[in-house]
Scaffold this motif. Structure first.
Motif, PDB file in Angstrom:
ATOM      1  N   VAL A   1       0.850  -1.196   0.000  1.00  0.00           N
ATOM      2  CA  VAL A   1       0.000   0.000   0.000  1.00  0.00           C
ATOM      3  C   VAL A   1       0.883   1.243   0.000  1.00  0.00           C
ATOM      4  CG1 VAL A   1      -1.808   1.258   1.228  1.00  0.00           C
ATOM      5  CG2 VAL A   1      -1.780  -1.243   1.260  1.00  0.00           C
ATOM      6  N   ALA A   2       0.561   2.201  -0.864  1.00  0.00           N
ATOM      7  CA  ALA A   2       1.328   3.447  -0.933  1.00  0.00           C
ATOM      8  C   ALA A   2       0.864   4.384   0.175  1.00  0.00           C
ATOM      9  CB  ALA A   2       1.136   4.107  -2.295  1.00  0.00           C
ATOM     10  N   GLU A   3       1.745   4.632   1.148  1.00  0.00           N
ATOM     11  CA  GLU A   3       1.412   5.471   2.295  1.00  0.00           C
ATOM     12  C   GLU A   3       2.599   6.341   2.648  1.00  0.00           C
ATOM     13  OE1 GLU A   3      -1.344   5.716   4.012  1.00  0.00           O
ATOM     14  OE2 GLU A   3      -2.441   3.828   4.045  1.00  0.00           O
ATOM     15  N   ALA A   4       2.298   7.491   3.248  1.00  0.00           N
ATOM     16  CA  ALA A   4       3.339   8.347   3.818  1.00  0.00           C
ATOM     17  C   ALA A   4       2.724   9.101   4.981  1.00  0.00           C
ATOM     18  CB  ALA A   4       3.884   9.320   2.780  1.00  0.00           C
ATOM     19  N   PHE A   5       3.391   9.082   6.134  1.00  0.00           N
ATOM     20  CA  PHE A   5       2.862   9.711   7.339  1.00  0.00           C
ATOM     21  C   PHE A   5       3.937  10.553   8.007  1.00  0.00           C
ATOM     22  CE2 PHE A   5       0.559   5.619   7.142  1.00  0.00           C
ATOM     23  CZ  PHE A   5      -0.753   6.081   7.081  1.00  0.00           C
ATOM     24  N   ALA A   6       3.491  11.651   8.605  1.00  0.00           N
ATOM     25  CA  ALA A   6       4.316  12.383   9.559  1.00  0.00           C
ATOM     26  C   ALA A   6       3.791  12.022  10.937  1.00  0.00           C
ATOM     27  CB  ALA A   6       4.222  13.883   9.322  1.00  0.00           C
ATOM     28  N   ILE A   7       4.609  11.397  11.754  1.00  0.00           N
ATOM     29  CA  ILE A   7       4.181  10.912  13.064  1.00  0.00           C
ATOM     30  C   ILE A   7       4.760  11.840  14.130  1.00  0.00           C
ATOM     31  CG2 ILE A   7       4.162   8.963  14.642  1.00  0.00           C
ATOM     32  CD1 ILE A   7       4.699   7.154  12.232  1.00  0.00           C
ATOM     33  N   PRO A   8       3.936  12.650  14.772  1.00  0.00           N
ATOM     34  CA  PRO A   8       4.457  13.581  15.779  1.00  0.00           C
ATOM     35  C   PRO A   8       5.129  12.840  16.917  1.00  0.00           C
ATOM     36  CG  PRO A   8       2.176  14.084  15.203  1.00  0.00           C
ATOM     37  CD  PRO A   8       2.487  12.746  14.613  1.00  0.00           C
ATOM     38  N   GLY A   9       6.168  13.441  17.440  1.00  0.00           N
ATOM     39  CA  GLY A   9       6.871  12.831  18.557  1.00  0.00           C
ATOM     40  C   GLY A   9       6.144  13.083  19.862  1.00  0.00           C
TER      41      GLY A   9
ATOM     42  N   HIS B   1       5.249  19.058   8.074  1.00  0.00           N
ATOM     43  CA  HIS B   1       4.208  18.706   9.052  1.00  0.00           C
ATOM     44  C   HIS B   1       4.800  18.640  10.458  1.00  0.00           C
ATOM     45  CE1 HIS B   1       0.909  18.164   6.391  1.00  0.00           C
ATOM     46  NE2 HIS B   1       1.326  17.047   5.826  1.00  0.00           N
ATOM     47  N   LEU B   2       5.976  18.024  10.574  1.00  0.00           N
ATOM     48  CA  LEU B   2       6.589  17.875  11.887  1.00  0.00           C
ATOM     49  C   LEU B   2       7.126  19.203  12.410  1.00  0.00           C
ATOM     50  CD1 LEU B   2       8.561  14.538  11.312  1.00  0.00           C
ATOM     51  CD2 LEU B   2       6.391  14.835  12.518  1.00  0.00           C
ATOM     52  N   THR B   3       7.811  19.934  11.542  1.00  0.00           N
ATOM     53  CA  THR B   3       8.440  21.185  11.963  1.00  0.00           C
ATOM     54  C   THR B   3       7.416  22.200  12.451  1.00  0.00           C
ATOM     55  OG1 THR B   3      10.260  20.855  10.401  1.00  0.00           O
ATOM     56  CG2 THR B   3       9.904  23.104  11.213  1.00  0.00           C
ATOM     57  N   HIS B   4       6.314  22.315  11.742  1.00  0.00           N
ATOM     58  CA  HIS B   4       5.301  23.326  12.072  1.00  0.00           C
ATOM     59  C   HIS B   4       4.166  22.776  12.928  1.00  0.00           C
ATOM     60  CE1 HIS B   4       7.258  26.171   9.391  1.00  0.00           C
ATOM     61  NE2 HIS B   4       7.316  25.221   8.480  1.00  0.00           N
ATOM     62  N   ARG B   5       4.327  21.562  13.432  1.00  0.00           N
ATOM     63  CA  ARG B   5       3.375  20.964  14.371  1.00  0.00           C
ATOM     64  C   ARG B   5       1.941  20.994  13.828  1.00  0.00           C
ATOM     65  NH1 ARG B   5       6.201  20.262  19.090  1.00  0.00           N
ATOM     66  NH2 ARG B   5       8.056  21.563  19.359  1.00  0.00           N
ATOM     67  N   HIS B   6       1.798  20.543  12.612  1.00  0.00           N
ATOM     68  CA  HIS B   6       0.480  20.543  11.983  1.00  0.00           C
ATOM     69  C   HIS B   6      -0.493  19.606  12.685  1.00  0.00           C
ATOM     70  CE1 HIS B   6       2.250  22.108   7.928  1.00  0.00           C
ATOM     71  NE2 HIS B   6       2.144  23.039   8.852  1.00  0.00           N
ATOM     72  N   ALA B   7       0.019  18.581  13.306  1.00  0.00           N
ATOM     73  CA  ALA B   7      -0.867  17.647  14.013  1.00  0.00           C
ATOM     74  C   ALA B   7      -1.622  18.355  15.129  1.00  0.00           C
ATOM     75  CB  ALA B   7      -0.057  16.482  14.571  1.00  0.00           C
ATOM     76  N   ARG B   8      -0.987  19.321  15.767  1.00  0.00           N
ATOM     77  CA  ARG B   8      -1.656  20.046  16.838  1.00  0.00           C
ATOM     78  C   ARG B   8      -2.809  20.882  16.288  1.00  0.00           C
ATOM     79  NH1 ARG B   8       3.021  22.299  21.022  1.00  0.00           N
ATOM     80  NH2 ARG B   8       3.940  20.252  21.512  1.00  0.00           N
ATOM     81  N   LEU B   9      -2.574  21.537  15.141  1.00  0.00           N
ATOM     82  CA  LEU B   9      -3.648  22.320  14.536  1.00  0.00           C
ATOM     83  C   LEU B   9      -4.817  21.421  14.134  1.00  0.00           C
ATOM     84  CD1 LEU B   9      -1.761  24.859  12.217  1.00  0.00           C
ATOM     85  CD2 LEU B   9      -2.884  25.321  14.393  1.00  0.00           C
TER      86      LEU B   9
END
Length: 302
Positions: free
Chosen positions: A132-140, A173-181
């Motif tokens: 499966v073609a996937e790509a994720f940014a996984i926040p620390g 995504h990781l640098t700008h903390r997009h997961a938080r938004l």
């Protein structure tokens, strides 16, 4: 109290209509931050307004009614009891939605982090063998850095230049903390369903934000557009993932945006959104003051 307490609800409806349109007129980085902030403030204000409406039931409590009759004082009735009971029921329903949304976010993060177990602590890129073609940014989490998880199928479909785009996108995504938004607007939308259009807009804008950062990192907007298109074609019609994926979020619009000049970082289009967010907070504050004035005789006697 009779007007101000309902104003945050009306303004959040207006924010849901105006916010996404304003977000399309400015730079994704500015628009995503402003919309997310306004959504959180609006969700808090509308929740507080419902609490105020439910709090008026204090005046209908039997001890309060008995004291008022004994003293010959009129009982304040800021809103009808029916409205107060409806507000209380809505609060319970929205609390359930909030807890369910928070649990879904937690489980999604935990699932992604479990995929990184056993990797050296300084490893940023993890390649998983998968068809499966996937790509994720996984926040620390606390004390651990974020990771980028890419499947072998995704990497194999991209050229070296396009892989650079993909990795730059996920790093953004990781640098700008997009997961938080994304989490913030998801929870705001859970407690205020009127903000659903804003949630969708912010989720799209963080992807656009990462696209722009990736294009700037490789210095080639056309290459960034090709990488995005190839990744989308490789992924096909799969269901969008829970992660901050590289291959979903209105891909056609994102590709089209990369084929023109980057939008200017102007704050003017964000002014209406900022104003709506501020007005919801002010209305909730005014309603709070009005309610305390109405209930002051009861509170002082108690």
């Amino acid at each position: 109290m009779r007007v101000d307490v309902y104003t945050p609800l009306l303004l959040s409806l207006l924010l849901g209509a105006v916010g996404p349109r304003a977000g399309r007129r400015g730079a994704p980085a500015v628009a995503a931050r402003v919309l997310a902030g306004a959504a959180v403030v609006s969700a808090a204000a509308t929740t507080w307004s419902l609490l105020l409406l439910a709090a008026t039931l204090v005046g209908a409590a039997p001890p309060v009614v008995a004291d008022a009759r004994e003293d010959g004082r009129p009982l304040p009735e800021p809103v009808p009891e029916t409205v107060a009971f409806v507000a209380l029921a809505l609060l319970l329903f929205l609390a359930h939605r909030f807890l369910r949304a928070a649990r879904a976010e937690y489980l999604a993060r935990r699932t992604l982090r479990l995929l990184c177990e056993g990797q050296p602590p300084d490893t940023e890129l993890i390649v998983a063998a998968s068809p499966v073609a996937e790509a994720f940014a996984i926040p620390g989490s606390a004390g651990s850095p974020g990771r980028i998880l890419v499947t072998s199928t995704m990497l194999g479909a991209l050229s070296p230049e396009e892989r650079r785009v993909l990795l730059a996108h996920e790093r953004a995504h990781l640098t700008h903390r997009h997961a938080r938004l994304s989490t913030a607007v998801s929870l705001a939308g859970a407690v205020n369903p009127l903000l659903a259009p804003v949630r969708h807009a912010v989720v799209f804008l963080v992807e656009r934000w990462a696209d722009e950062r990736a294009a700037a990192a490789v210095g080639d907007r056309a290459c960034a557009a090709r990488a995005l298109a190839r990744a989308a074609l490789t992924a096909g019609g799969r269901r969008p993932s829970r992660g901050l994926g590289f291959t979903d979020r209105a891909v056609t619009r994102r590709i089209a945006a990369l084929q023109i000049a980057p939008p200017p970082r102007l704050w003017l289009p964000a002014a209406p959104v900022l104003a709506l967010g501020a007005l919801t907070a002010m209305s909730a504050a005014d309603a709070t003051g009005d309610l305390f004035q109405l209930l002051e005789p009861i509170l002082v006697r108690g």
